[in-house]
Write an enzyme that holds these catalytic residues in place. Structure first.
Site, PDB file in Angstrom:
ATOM      1  N   CYS A  82      49.197  32.348 -10.619  1.00  0.00           N
ATOM      2  CA  CYS A  82      49.030  33.320 -11.702  1.00  0.00           C
ATOM      3  C   CYS A  82      47.544  33.582 -12.000  1.00  0.00           C
ATOM      4  CB  CYS A  82      49.825  32.888 -12.924  1.00  0.00           C
ATOM      5  SG  CYS A  82      50.189  34.267 -13.998  1.00  0.00           S
ATOM      6  N   HIS A 173      54.962  30.835 -11.439  1.00  0.00           N
ATOM      7  CA  HIS A 173      54.664  29.430 -11.772  1.00  0.00           C
ATOM      8  C   HIS A 173      55.727  28.477 -11.216  1.00  0.00           C
ATOM      9  CE1 HIS A 173      51.506  30.185 -14.841  1.00  0.00           C
ATOM     10  NE2 HIS A 173      52.145  31.326 -15.005  1.00  0.00           N
ATOM     11  N   GLU A 175      55.505  25.438 -10.892  1.00  0.00           N
ATOM     12  CA  GLU A 175      55.402  24.159 -11.629  1.00  0.00           C
ATOM     13  C   GLU A 175      56.207  24.185 -12.930  1.00  0.00           C
ATOM     14  OE1 GLU A 175      53.277  26.551 -11.578  1.00  0.00           O
ATOM     15  OE2 GLU A 175      52.244  26.710 -13.505  1.00  0.00           O
TER      16      GLU A 175
HETATM   17  N1  GLN Z   1      47.549  37.047 -18.139  1.00  0.00           N
HETATM   18  C1  GLN Z   1      46.743  35.951 -17.655  1.00  0.00           C
HETATM   19  C2  GLN Z   1      45.387  36.463 -17.158  1.00  0.00           C
HETATM   20  O1  GLN Z   1      45.194  37.641 -16.997  1.00  0.00           O
HETATM   21  C3  GLN Z   1      47.447  35.166 -16.574  1.00  0.00           C
HETATM   22  C4  GLN Z   1      48.695  34.502 -17.130  1.00  0.00           C
HETATM   23  C5  GLN Z   1      49.123  33.257 -16.445  1.00  0.00           C
HETATM   24  O2  GLN Z   1      48.364  32.581 -15.737  1.00  0.00           O
HETATM   25  N2  GLN Z   1      50.360  32.902 -16.679  1.00  0.00           N
HETATM   26  O3  GLN Z   1      44.549  35.677 -16.910  1.00  0.00           O
END
Ligand code: GLN
Length: 220
Positions: A82, A173, A175
């Protein structure tokens, strides 16, 4: 020198413990990484989800940006989940790139607000023979990849997981689910042997497994 045999989880902000717990479940030595000297002996580094602007600032404050770039040049494997994907991408639509280590283009917050977070199940043949549950939390989209990058998962016109020889990126994710397949996959990419046998799912995992609630007695 002993061969690199551990996986580190960048411990500046975000979902650190959840990755460490999954690595422990598959029997791979792992440790949180906060300082340059802790990179010694690492075969791979996970950059967890969290908030990419915050993580990028902390990378600079803690002096780890250059360390990661140097370790990558030396062959360290990387996995961004992410926000970690945003940090690793060479292109970040409308914003400056951060580490720029994998030739993909990402768009932050491409699904909308936190309320547009969601879960689904998919097949990722390279990673597991079983279907894998995915959790997306205010995720970015990988909107394009260059030829050196292999797409592992595409859903509804966007790319959700991709890799090159050294770097894996997932916009979801693993995890935060009971599924261990992506952690096993990354461990093998790092040249490590995750514990054999069993299903991809940890049967002891519950929806609360990733919450680490401190008892008031621990605080006194
Ligand atoms: N929205 C977050 C960002 O732009 C990322 C979200 C996440 O890691 N779950 O950094």
């Amino acid at each position: 020198m002993a061969p690199a045999a551990e996986i580190g989880v960048l411990d500046l902000q975000g979902g650190v413990q959840e990755h460490l717990d999954h690595l422990q479940r598959i029997g791979v030595p792992a440790k949180p990484i906060k300082q340059a000297r802790e990179f010694r002996g690492l075969a791979g580094l996970i950059i967890p989800g969290g908030e990419s602007t915050c993580l990028a600032r902390l990378l600079t404050i803690f002096g780890l940006r250059e360390v990661i770039l140097e370790e990558h040049r030396r062959g360290l494997k990387l996995w961004g989940t992410c926000a970690g994907t945003i940090l690793l991408a060479k292109e970040n639509v409308g914003e400056s790139p951060h580490l720029g280590l994998i030739d993909v283009s990402v768009q932050r917050n491409a699904f909308g607000s936190q309320l547009d977070s969601f879960q689904c199940r998919v097949q990722v043949p390279e990673v597991s023979t079983e279907s894998i549950p995915l959790t997306f939390i205010r995720a970015p989209k990988i909107v394009s990849v260059r030829p050196a990058v292999n797409v592992l998962l595409e859903i509804d016109g966007y790319i959700a997981a991709a890799e090159d020889e050294q770097t894996l990126v997932t916009i979801f994710h693993p995890e935060l689910t009971p599924n261990l397949a992506f952690h096993r996959y990354f461990a093998r990419k790092c040249g490590l042997q995750p514990q054999a046998g069993g299903s991809a799912i940890d049967p002891t995992w519950t929806r609360q497994s990733w919450t680490h609630i401190q008892r008031s007695s621990d605080l006194s």
